[in-house]
Write an enzyme that holds these catalytic residues in place. Sequence first.
Site, PDB file in Angstrom:
ATOM      1  N   ILE A  13      33.100 -41.759  42.871  1.00  0.00           N
ATOM      2  CA  ILE A  13      33.700 -42.008  44.185  1.00  0.00           C
ATOM      3  C   ILE A  13      34.938 -42.912  44.062  1.00  0.00           C
ATOM      4  O   ILE A  13      35.921 -42.747  44.796  1.00  0.00           O
ATOM      5  CB  ILE A  13      32.663 -42.592  45.180  1.00  0.00           C
ATOM      6  CG1 ILE A  13      33.169 -42.511  46.628  1.00  0.00           C
ATOM      7  CG2 ILE A  13      32.306 -44.027  44.854  1.00  0.00           C
ATOM      8  CD1 ILE A  13      33.103 -41.106  47.189  1.00  0.00           C
ATOM      9  N   LYS A  92      29.233 -46.939  51.412  1.00  0.00           N
ATOM     10  CA  LYS A  92      27.978 -46.636  52.072  1.00  0.00           C
ATOM     11  C   LYS A  92      26.974 -46.105  51.055  1.00  0.00           C
ATOM     12  O   LYS A  92      27.396 -45.485  50.088  1.00  0.00           O
ATOM     13  CB  LYS A  92      28.166 -45.646  53.213  1.00  0.00           C
ATOM     14  CG  LYS A  92      29.040 -44.425  52.926  1.00  0.00           C
ATOM     15  CD  LYS A  92      28.648 -43.350  51.972  1.00  0.00           C
ATOM     16  CE  LYS A  92      27.276 -42.800  51.922  1.00  0.00           C
ATOM     17  NZ  LYS A  92      27.199 -41.581  51.066  1.00  0.00           N
ATOM     18  N   ASP A 170      21.583 -40.107  51.144  1.00  0.00           N
ATOM     19  CA  ASP A 170      22.877 -40.604  50.649  1.00  0.00           C
ATOM     20  C   ASP A 170      24.023 -39.811  51.283  1.00  0.00           C
ATOM     21  O   ASP A 170      24.922 -40.418  51.876  1.00  0.00           O
ATOM     22  CB  ASP A 170      22.934 -40.557  49.110  1.00  0.00           C
ATOM     23  CG  ASP A 170      24.263 -41.085  48.597  1.00  0.00           C
ATOM     24  OD1 ASP A 170      24.491 -42.302  48.702  1.00  0.00           O
ATOM     25  OD2 ASP A 170      25.089 -40.276  48.147  1.00  0.00           O
TER      26      ASP A 170
END
Lengths: 310, 310
Positions: A13, A92, A170
Amino acid sequence: MTTRIALIGFGKIARDQHQPALAAHEGFDLVATVDPQLTADATSTPASFTDFDALLASDVEVDAVALCVPPQHRFAVACQAIEAGLHVLLEKPPGITLSEVADLEQRAATAGTVLYASWHSRHAPAIEAAREWLLPQTVTAVEIDWCEDVKVFHPGQAWIWEPGGLGVFDPGINALSIATHILLRPFALREATLDVPGNCATPIAARLAFVDTNGAPVDAIMDWRHEGPPRWQIRVVTDAGELRLEEGGGRLSIDGDVRIDEDKDEYGGVYDRFASLIQEQRSEVDLRPFTHVADAFMLGRRRTVEDFHE
Amino acid sequence: MTTRIALIGFGKIARDQHQPALAAHEGFDLVATVDPQLTADATSTPASFTDFDALLASDVEVDAVALCVPPQHRFAVACQAIEAGLHVLLEKPPGITLSEVADLEQRAATAGTVLYASWHSRHAPAIEAAREWLLPQTVTAVEIDWCEDVKVFHPGQAWIWEPGGLGVFDPGINALSIATHILLRPFALREATLDVPGNCATPIAARLAFVDTNGAPVDAIMDWRHEGPPRWQIRVVTDAGELRLEEGGGRLSIDGDVRIDEDKDEYGGVYDRFASLIQEQRSEVDLRPFTHVADAFMLGRRRTVEDFHE
């Protein structure tokens, strides 16, 4: 003023999203990356470190960090960053428990630093238009359909199957971060089923039946066993017509009429928001999406399903 | 001024605790009981009804209700009561999700009624003395030991094994309500194991490893498979000595020296508090104990254990 920022955790990410977003953003200067898999080089640009202590002990000056480590490691690093007086952006989910995030919020307030629990999906191109269109309508039903192939979208991420990794929540928490943002009325879970592979600690699929404060059903399906193109969509039925968000919030249509259809650039919006919060010296921690996930774990009926092997 | 109150749900906890506490309390007048198992008699004292609608439609005037129904039914009844302008006392746990309790709080604020999410164990005789003694100390370790025989303390309560019934956290949340009250520093869960019988949806035992904001361990064992006299105790090690709460908060000792040893009268305190809140027109909803339980369900690693048969 430019904020000097370090990326803590330099995996998928961070490389796919955070690094390009920061390169394009004039408010931030990426000065360091930290990851145990990197080769340490304090003189490169950005400087690279194998652990956060080494960065803090170095001559590289930072004002802020973005935490892209797995959620199981987020709390300890966030505490250290806040103690060092740095502003903190949390990917997150913001942690592994609601209580630890509440603690972080308190720590940031005490230290006078900014804590931003980010929800990247809220910055997809069509989200604000969806929210505005829905604001005056009466919602009668919502359907969330968040299905993707885990082998395609989470290759080699063993932590998602461990406690705190949340499993299918997730990605699913992205849908919940959108729903809590675009729907005016709060909703609460009434019933849930969680499918958990026999060899995993977290669910591979979930069915959730929420009800909003007006009695309208908000149903969600999240499934990682889905093959083929992912479905990241939310359908909202109102008395003024049907709104659809597709492509994770990139496409918006009302009664079949496409109003917005753009490639996603969520992380530009994430860093715009972080820059504003730093400017205003204000934290933003919206725990509603994470609270829904905790509720689902607490209330959900578990079924053991086939073992998962990547 | 006396508050006219109805008990909604007239099972074990209502008969054993609420009814006698209300009979002894000059601030309340028990005017009605509601339970599907009762014989309806609107002219008896208190009047009895088989459902809440019948009470609301009757001539019996009520100012407040105490909800002693299983948590799975609490939200719907609470909404109805708030809509009717009544003050509401919730037995613990206050609901089946954190989100629904947040919603209730909002509804009560809008309606101008008082919502009291009660934690009866906080009113045990030694709790306030324990809190005061701990206030200036530095806590270095906490051990919560909450073990009882489910067959003795929860006979016939099938709802505790269903989603939302919380299993061993139904008593365990009492310990957490005490700990969050007497310990100055917040704590957050780092690791947990939940033992779930193969034929049940909720755990029969839990091991929880929390850490407080100072790094001190807060360990908890909750076990319903325990036989013999129950252990409801909390041990707090500090730099000024060791505090022990036993008998669920009835007995307090410091370094082995017994300071308080009284029979429990928790519900007198619960209703004192409710009376004060009504007088001040103020709600009290402390979600910390329930948040820790949600965290435990989200983070806990599950083990399937032997089926449970009563």
